[in-house]
Design a protein around this motif. Structure first.
Motif, short mmCIF file in Angstrom:
data_model
loop_
_atom_site.label_atom_id
_atom_site.label_comp_id
_atom_site.label_asym_id
_atom_site.label_seq_id
_atom_site.Cartn_x
_atom_site.Cartn_y
_atom_site.Cartn_z
N PRO A 58 0.73 -1.16 0.12
CA PRO A 58 -0.07 0.01 -0.06
C PRO A 58 0.95 1.29 0.01
CG PRO A 58 -0.79 -1.42 1.61
CD PRO A 58 0.53 -1.85 1.12
N GLY A 59 0.40 2.28 -0.80
CA GLY A 59 1.13 3.45 -0.73
C GLY A 59 0.42 4.54 -1.84
N SER A 60 1.42 5.40 -2.37
CA SER A 60 0.74 6.55 -3.12
C SER A 60 0.68 6.14 -4.57
CB SER A 60 1.73 7.80 -2.70
OG SER A 60 3.20 7.47 -3.13
N GLY A 61 1.32 5.09 -5.20
CA GLY A 61 1.07 4.91 -6.53
C GLY A 61 2.72 4.99 -7.22
N ARG A 62 3.64 4.99 -6.49
CA ARG A 62 5.03 5.16 -6.98
C ARG A 62 5.34 3.75 -7.68
NH1 ARG A 62 9.73 3.77 -4.83
NH2 ARG A 62 8.75 3.16 -2.96
N ILE A 63 5.89 3.90 -8.97
CA ILE A 63 6.31 2.71 -9.74
C ILE A 63 7.68 2.96 -9.84
CG2 ILE A 63 6.05 1.32 -11.59
CD1 ILE A 63 3.05 2.39 -11.89
N LYS A 64 8.61 1.81 -9.48
CA LYS A 64 9.98 1.85 -9.67
C LYS A 64 10.41 0.48 -10.30
CE LYS A 64 11.99 5.21 -7.30
NZ LYS A 64 12.98 6.23 -8.04
N ILE A 65 11.15 0.66 -11.62
CA ILE A 65 11.60 -0.43 -12.55
C ILE A 65 13.07 -0.57 -12.37
CG2 ILE A 65 11.30 -1.75 -14.57
CD1 ILE A 65 8.44 -0.21 -14.81
N GLY A 67 15.08 0.15 -10.37
CA GLY A 67 15.48 1.35 -9.60
C GLY A 67 15.48 2.59 -10.40
N ARG A 68 14.56 2.60 -11.48
CA ARG A 68 14.19 3.83 -12.27
C ARG A 68 12.74 4.05 -12.09
NH1 ARG A 68 17.05 3.41 -17.78
NH2 ARG A 68 17.37 1.24 -17.46
N ASP A 69 12.24 5.42 -12.59
CA ASP A 69 10.82 5.79 -12.47
C ASP A 69 10.04 5.04 -13.78
OD1 ASP A 69 10.66 6.94 -10.00
OD2 ASP A 69 11.32 9.10 -11.09
N LEU A 70 8.94 4.82 -13.65
CA LEU A 70 8.18 4.28 -14.69
C LEU A 70 8.28 4.96 -16.28
CD1 LEU A 70 6.10 2.34 -15.91
CD2 LEU A 70 4.40 3.90 -15.10
N GLU A 71 8.20 6.42 -15.90
CA GLU A 71 8.23 7.15 -17.28
C GLU A 71 9.73 7.25 -17.71
OE1 GLU A 71 6.94 8.27 -14.36
OE2 GLU A 71 4.89 8.14 -14.91
N VAL A 72 10.67 7.05 -16.94
CA VAL A 72 12.20 6.91 -17.43
C VAL A 72 12.47 5.52 -18.08
CG1 VAL A 72 14.61 6.97 -16.69
CG2 VAL A 72 13.03 8.57 -15.67
N TYR A 73 12.06 4.46 -17.42
CA TYR A 73 12.22 3.24 -17.94
C TYR A 73 11.38 2.82 -19.27
CZ TYR A 73 13.93 -1.76 -17.80
OH TYR A 73 14.34 -2.77 -18.17
N PHE A 74 10.09 3.18 -19.22
CA PHE A 74 9.31 2.79 -20.46
C PHE A 74 8.73 4.36 -20.99
CE2 PHE A 74 8.17 -1.08 -18.08
CZ PHE A 74 8.79 -1.94 -18.75
N ALA A 75 9.71 4.78 -21.90
CA ALA A 75 9.48 6.08 -22.37
C ALA A 75 8.03 6.14 -23.38
CB ALA A 75 10.68 6.44 -23.34
N THR A 99 7.27 -2.22 -6.88
CA THR A 99 8.67 -2.12 -7.14
C THR A 99 8.92 -3.57 -8.08
OG1 THR A 99 9.09 -1.24 -5.06
CG2 THR A 99 11.00 -2.45 -6.23
N ALA A 100 9.63 -3.30 -9.34
CA ALA A 100 9.97 -4.67 -9.99
C ALA A 100 11.27 -4.55 -10.49
CB ALA A 100 8.94 -4.47 -11.08
N THR A 101 12.01 -5.76 -10.67
CA THR A 101 13.12 -5.96 -11.21
C THR A 101 12.92 -6.78 -12.70
OG1 THR A 101 13.70 -7.90 -9.94
CG2 THR A 101 14.56 -5.61 -8.99
N ILE A 114 5.88 -7.46 -16.36
CA ILE A 114 5.52 -6.85 -15.65
C ILE A 114 4.01 -6.78 -15.03
CG2 ILE A 114 5.65 -4.49 -14.29
CD1 ILE A 114 8.37 -4.28 -15.53
N ARG A 115 3.37 -6.71 -16.29
CA ARG A 115 1.92 -6.66 -16.08
C ARG A 115 1.41 -8.28 -15.56
NH1 ARG A 115 -2.07 -6.60 -21.12
NH2 ARG A 115 -1.36 -8.92 -21.08
N HIS A 116 2.19 -9.26 -15.87
CA HIS A 116 1.56 -10.56 -15.44
C HIS A 116 2.30 -10.69 -13.94
CE1 HIS A 116 2.55 -15.05 -15.51
NE2 HIS A 116 1.24 -14.97 -15.49
#
Length: 165
Positions: A58-65, A67-75, A99-101, A114-116
């Motif tokens: 549970p949190g505020s909706g922050r997505i890290k892939i 170690g990078r933010d979602l917008e940076v990793y998936f442009a 958080t995903a690796t 990541i979706r799966h």
């Protein structure tokens, strides 16, 4: 005489009056969440050659892939949309920190992995979400992979150019 009592017990079990009759919810999904000691749900997702390990809490909706933010990793917006689909279907946007690796494959396969993994982690965190995610097909591992190249062929199926002379 012992056979008669055994038959009576079996008849009672078949009619549902015996104590050995299974409950109707025996095959139902577990109702308690599967969480680790940090209160996170973990799941692994796969797509093509990509493997993603996903943790949600549970949190505020922050997505890290990685170690990078979602917008940076998936442009590309399409890849971000693919990743957010389970959250949109279950109406859980901005409720979980993710958080995903992810390793292997290309960006499209990684987004699908990541979706799966996210879909599976959501079912571990809230088992009641499983029917909605299963209906959309997010819990099924997409088994399509690239076909291997065969000998005597230019690619997997394409033949070399034919020359009459």
């Amino acid at each position: 005489m012992s056979e008669t009592t055994t038959l009576e017990d079996l008849k009672g079990a078949m009619e549902g009056t015996g104590a050995a009759a299974p409950t109707p919810d025996a095959n139902a999904a577990p109702t308690e969440p599967k969480l680790d000691k940090f209160g996170r749900a973990y799941a692994t997702g796969k797509r093509k050659n990509a493997v993603a390990r996903v943790w949600i809490k549970p949190g505020s909706g922050r997505i890290k892939i990685n170690g990078r933010d979602l917008e940076v990793y998936f442009a590309r917006p399409v890849l971000r949309m693919i990743l957010n689909q389970p959250l949109v279907v279950t109406a859980r946007e901005k409720q979980f920190d993710i958080t995903a690796t992810v390793v292997g494959g290309g960006l499209s396969g990684q987004a699908g992995a990541i979706r799966h993994g996210l879909s599976r982690a959501l079912t571990y965190f809230e088992p009641g979400l499983r029917p909605a995610l299963k209906k959309e097909g997010f819990l099924t591992r997409d088994s399509r992979v690239v076909e291997r190249k065969k000998y005597g062929k230019a690619k997997a199926r394409r033949s070399f150019q034919f020359s009459k002379r």
